[in-house]
Design an enzyme around this catalytic site. Structure first.
Site, PDB file in Angstrom:
ATOM      1  N   GLY A   1       0.820  -1.206   0.000  1.00 15.87           N
ATOM      2  CA  GLY A   1       0.000   0.000   0.000  1.00 15.87           C
ATOM      3  C   GLY A   1       0.848   1.248   0.000  1.00 15.87           C
ATOM      4  O   GLY A   1       2.002   1.247  -0.450  1.00 15.87           O
TER       5      GLY A   1
ATOM      6  N   GLU B   1       5.657  -3.313   1.192  1.00 16.29           N
ATOM      7  CA  GLU B   1       5.829  -2.977  -0.228  1.00 16.29           C
ATOM      8  C   GLU B   1       5.021  -1.718  -0.461  1.00 16.29           C
ATOM      9  O   GLU B   1       3.792  -1.742  -0.448  1.00 16.29           O
ATOM     10  CB  GLU B   1       5.364  -4.131  -1.122  1.00 16.29           C
ATOM     11  CG  GLU B   1       5.871  -4.030  -2.554  1.00 16.29           C
ATOM     12  CD  GLU B   1       5.123  -3.010  -3.401  1.00 16.29           C
ATOM     13  OE1 GLU B   1       5.706  -1.934  -3.679  1.00 16.29           O
ATOM     14  OE2 GLU B   1       3.980  -3.266  -3.764  1.00 16.29           O
TER      15      GLU B   1
ATOM     16  N   CYS C   1       2.000   0.891  -8.379  1.00 14.15           N
ATOM     17  CA  CYS C   1       3.082   1.477  -7.582  1.00 14.15           C
ATOM     18  C   CYS C   1       4.339   1.683  -8.406  1.00 14.15           C
ATOM     19  O   CYS C   1       5.182   2.521  -8.057  1.00 14.15           O
ATOM     20  CB  CYS C   1       3.371   0.619  -6.358  1.00 14.15           C
ATOM     21  SG  CYS C   1       3.710  -1.106  -6.719  1.00 14.15           S
TER      22      CYS C   1
END
Length: 492
Positions: A220, A243, A277
């Site tokens: 997140g 992560e 991401c």
């Protein structure tokens, strides 16, 4: 009943949560959050189930996990529709997510044996052995951008290693989380091995605060990751795998095929409506006429990207963002960059008020001071120009994050230089930043993680090593250390 605790579906005792399609507003799912007491029940169920699950042979655990893979395959169309409707992403992209979930099973089994299997080295008087043991009860926090695949990347290797789990999906994707858990139920997991708690911040705080947790696996935002890191500080007995995001640079050097470079840039910056991401957030473009031509072409092609609904035909390249609030945050970030002195190249535009359909934005920030080093999680690309490659690398590394970095160039020697100097866990050459292999580790340095990469290396944080020196017999050594006397003489 939307919580799965100790093998039973139960009703949450917390606040009511309603999930709507981010574009149409259609109600897709509703249920009550888990309260702190139910989070505790899930933990006790996982703790009670752990000894028996951990003692099963790897083959017995593998059977259940492979059964889950078969259920994913047979339910692929249904799960694809659920993920697409809930996240707003196009059907084609949701289908690739489910395919990745299926492929993850075989990859995780292979990774378990290579990364954390058993090894034995013979010695003259015995053997040295290496085994791996599960941690115990792990909490898994899932993100909303890949509500099936990314939690799956924690859950599958954790189960294979012998851990039991409490899974909290993102509060923005409860339907996808529930759908996946129902497939795990059909796969025949024993009660308590995998538990589902739905909810937002309060549920998450109750879960991360559990004293009886052995670890927490999180994917997140950096802000939430930092909060979890602070919360678990002083508890070295708990494994923490974070992560998080990135402010990722894509360097465009000289290119022979401008359209190919534009295609790679769009795939890097705008796929999944910029909600990956690893998406490119910063475009570093060489000064000069070719850079000007590339930028003009990028703006022209990006201008034709029209977000669409999950089931539109023909299918759009991008769908909506996860919520209208998320879309508005991107617009606000754009406005702030423009107010700082950024040069607008392509303004993001909400296609319809109250929806999350947002067109991409591109803004040049060359020469602007004080640009925030933050991840804007959406289709917003900031551009800087550079004069030489050394400057480009310095600009690329000028971030507290360190997830992904990429180079578009025909020059192998420049990529070799980037490999030596880049501070990022993923460094690609003539490939999109959003491209990653499950057969490689996935993670970053700096504010992008805590050195616990996932994907191929997920097996590493799902088990701990146990080293043994072994001999099936005990004999007195032929040569004793100085000062040791085992003779029959009586010492007076």
């Amino acid at each position: 009943m939307t919580l799965w605790i100790n093998g039973d579906w139960v009703t949450g005792q917390g606040a009511l949560r309603v999930k709507r399609n981010p574009v149409s507003g259609e109600v897709l799912w509703q249920g009550n959050d888990a309260d702190a007491a139910q989070v505790g029940q899930a933990c006790r169920a996982a703790r009670a189930a752990f000894p028996r699950w951990a003692r099963l042979s790897f083959g017995d655990r593998q059977v259940r996990v492979e059964r889950f893979a078969g259920l994913l395959e047979s339910n692929k169309a249904e799960l694809t529709a659920i993920i697409a409707r809930e996240t707003g992403k196009p059907r084609w992209e949701a289908a690739t997510e489910v395919t990745a979930m299926i492929n993850k099973i075989a990859i995780s089994i292979k990774a378990y044996h290579i990364r954390t299997g058993e090894q034995r080295s013979e010695m003259p008087d015995g053997a040295a052995s290496l085994r791996h043991r599960p941690h115990g009860v792990l909490a898994v926090f899932g993100p909303y951008n890949f509500p099936g695949h990314l939690p799956n990347g924690h859950i599958v290797p954790a189960l294979l290693a012998g851990n039991t789990i409490i899974f909290k999906p993102s509060e923005l994707t409860p339907w996808s989380g529930e759908a996946v858990m129902r497939l795990w139920q059909q796969a025949g997991l024993p009660p308590g091995v995998l538990n589902l708690v739905q909810g937002g911040r309060e549920t998450g705080q109750a879960l991360s605060a559990l004293e009886d947790l052995d670890g927490l696996l999180f994917t997140g935002s950096a802000n939430t990751g930092y909060q979890l890191h602070r919360q678990l500080s002083g508890q070295p007995e708990k494994i923490l795998a974070l992560e998080m995001g990135g402010n990722n640079p894509l360097i465009i050097d000289e290119v022979a095929d401008i359209d190919a470079a534009v295609h790679l840039t769009i795939q890097s910056a705008f796929v999944t409506a910029g909600q990956r991401c690893t998406c490119a957030r910063r475009l570093l473009l060489k000064s000069g006429a070719q850079g000007d031509a590339f930028l003009a072409r990028l703006v022209a092609v990006s201008q034709r990207l029209t977000p669409g609904k999950w089931d539109d035909e023909p299918q759009p390249f991008i769908g909506g963002l996860i919520s209208d609030q998320a879309a508005q945050q991107v617009v606000t970030a754009w406005q702030q960059l423009e107010a700082m002195g950024g040069r607008p190249l392509l303004a993001p535009c909400l296609l319809q008020a109250g929806t999350s359909l947002l067109t991409p934005g591109i803004i040049e920030m060359t020469g602007v001071a004080g640009v925030p080093d933050e991840e804007v999680f959406g289709p917003l690309l900031r551009v800087w120009r550079y004069d030489n490659f050394d400057e480009a690398i310095r600009m690329a590394n000028n971030t507290r994050f360190g997830l992904s970095c990429g180079l578009v160039s025909p020059a192998r020697e420049k990529f070799d230089q980037l490999l030596l100097e880049a501070r990022a866990g993923i460094v690609n050459w003539n490939k999109p930043l959003t491209g990653a292999a499950s057969t490689a580790p996935f993670g970053g340095i700096g504010a992008s993680g805590n050195h616990r990469p996932s994907a191929w290396y997920a097996a590493d944080y799902c088990a701990w090593p146990m080293a043994s020196l072994e001999s099936d017999s005990l004999t007195l050594p032929a040569t004793l250390n100085p000062g040791l006397d085992f003779s029959d003489e009586v010492v007076r």
